[in-house]
Scaffold this motif. Sequence first.
Motif, PDB file in Angstrom:
ATOM      1  N   GLU A  29       0.905  -1.221  -0.046  1.00 33.17           N
ATOM      2  CA  GLU A  29      -0.092  -0.057  -0.057  1.00 33.17           C
ATOM      3  C   GLU A  29       0.625   1.287   0.076  1.00 33.17           C
ATOM      4  O   GLU A  29       2.053   1.323   0.247  1.00 33.17           O
ATOM      5  CB  GLU A  29      -1.044   0.148   1.283  1.00 33.17           C
ATOM      6  N   ILE A  30       0.275   2.285  -0.330  1.00 31.12           N
ATOM      7  CA  ILE A  30       1.006   3.796  -0.318  1.00 31.12           C
ATOM      8  C   ILE A  30       0.976   4.158   1.168  1.00 31.12           C
ATOM      9  O   ILE A  30      -0.170   4.001   1.689  1.00 31.12           O
ATOM     10  CB  ILE A  30       0.077   4.703  -1.044  1.00 31.12           C
ATOM     11  N   PRO A  31       2.123   4.234   1.569  1.00 27.81           N
ATOM     12  CA  PRO A  31       2.013   4.773   3.109  1.00 27.81           C
ATOM     13  C   PRO A  31       1.427   6.067   3.391  1.00 27.81           C
ATOM     14  O   PRO A  31       1.421   7.008   2.546  1.00 27.81           O
ATOM     15  CB  PRO A  31       3.431   4.897   3.427  1.00 27.81           C
TER      16      PRO A  31
ATOM     17  N   THR B 297      -6.111   1.388  -1.054  1.00 25.72           N
ATOM     18  CA  THR B 297      -6.918   2.538  -1.307  1.00 25.72           C
ATOM     19  C   THR B 297      -5.653   3.705  -1.166  1.00 25.72           C
ATOM     20  O   THR B 297      -4.821   3.663  -0.694  1.00 25.72           O
ATOM     21  CB  THR B 297      -7.837   2.741  -0.384  1.00 25.72           C
ATOM     22  N   ILE B 298      -6.178   4.892  -1.911  1.00 26.17           N
ATOM     23  CA  ILE B 298      -5.371   5.902  -1.434  1.00 26.17           C
ATOM     24  C   ILE B 298      -5.488   6.566  -0.173  1.00 26.17           C
ATOM     25  O   ILE B 298      -6.631   6.494   0.161  1.00 26.17           O
ATOM     26  CB  ILE B 298      -5.695   7.036  -2.609  1.00 26.17           C
ATOM     27  N   PRO B 299      -4.343   6.655   0.542  1.00 29.85           N
ATOM     28  CA  PRO B 299      -4.575   7.237   1.881  1.00 29.85           C
ATOM     29  C   PRO B 299      -5.107   8.367   2.198  1.00 29.85           C
ATOM     30  O   PRO B 299      -4.944   9.376   1.159  1.00 29.85           O
ATOM     31  CB  PRO B 299      -3.051   7.188   2.661  1.00 29.85           C
ATOM     32  N   GLU B 300      -6.169   8.730   2.955  1.00 31.22           N
ATOM     33  CA  GLU B 300      -6.782   9.986   3.388  1.00 31.22           C
ATOM     34  C   GLU B 300      -5.751  11.054   3.729  1.00 31.22           C
ATOM     35  O   GLU B 300      -6.073  12.005   3.236  1.00 31.22           O
ATOM     36  CB  GLU B 300      -7.892   9.794   4.418  1.00 31.22           C
ATOM     37  N   SER B 301      -4.650  10.741   4.235  1.00 34.80           N
ATOM     38  CA  SER B 301      -3.740  11.722   4.761  1.00 34.80           C
ATOM     39  C   SER B 301      -3.074  12.275   3.415  1.00 34.80           C
ATOM     40  O   SER B 301      -2.752  13.434   3.550  1.00 34.80           O
ATOM     41  CB  SER B 301      -2.570  11.135   5.298  1.00 34.80           C
ATOM     42  N   LEU B 302      -3.473  12.067   2.347  1.00 35.21           N
ATOM     43  CA  LEU B 302      -2.908  12.697   1.060  1.00 35.21           C
ATOM     44  C   LEU B 302      -3.682  13.846   0.839  1.00 35.21           C
ATOM     45  O   LEU B 302      -3.342  14.850   0.240  1.00 35.21           O
ATOM     46  CB  LEU B 302      -2.950  11.891  -0.181  1.00 35.21           C
TER      47      LEU B 302
ATOM     48  N   GLY C 208       1.457  11.937   3.494  1.00 31.00           N
ATOM     49  CA  GLY C 208       0.818  13.103   3.901  1.00 31.00           C
ATOM     50  C   GLY C 208       1.532  14.097   4.678  1.00 31.00           C
ATOM     51  O   GLY C 208       1.084  15.414   4.944  1.00 31.00           O
ATOM     52  N   GLN C 209       2.513  13.732   5.184  1.00 31.15           N
ATOM     53  CA  GLN C 209       3.344  14.575   6.044  1.00 31.15           C
ATOM     54  C   GLN C 209       4.153  15.451   5.287  1.00 31.15           C
ATOM     55  O   GLN C 209       5.045  16.325   5.614  1.00 31.15           O
ATOM     56  CB  GLN C 209       4.249  13.625   6.894  1.00 31.15           C
TER      57      GLN C 209
END
Length: 79
Positions: free
Chosen positions: A35-37, A59-64, A41-42
């Motif tokens: 997965e994309i870590p 899935t694409i992380p919400e943090s992005l 998002g940081q």
Amino acid sequence: LSLSYNSFSGSLPESIGDLTNLQILDLSNNKLSNEIPSELGQLTQLQYLYLQSNDLKGTIPESLAYLNASLQLMSLSAN
């Protein structure tokens, strides 16, 4: 940081989130998997994110969404 076409495999490390001043991250055309870590998002200065043509799943992380102020282009195709 451009590391495309290097045949890198495995997962992206969570520590990638420590590169907070990174503006361009190109890891396209490798053999990255899993997965994309969410730590991406940081990278609040990130303008361009290229992860296309790997073997990323999930899935694409919400943090992005935290990158909406800086991110101009994100390419995730062919995963």
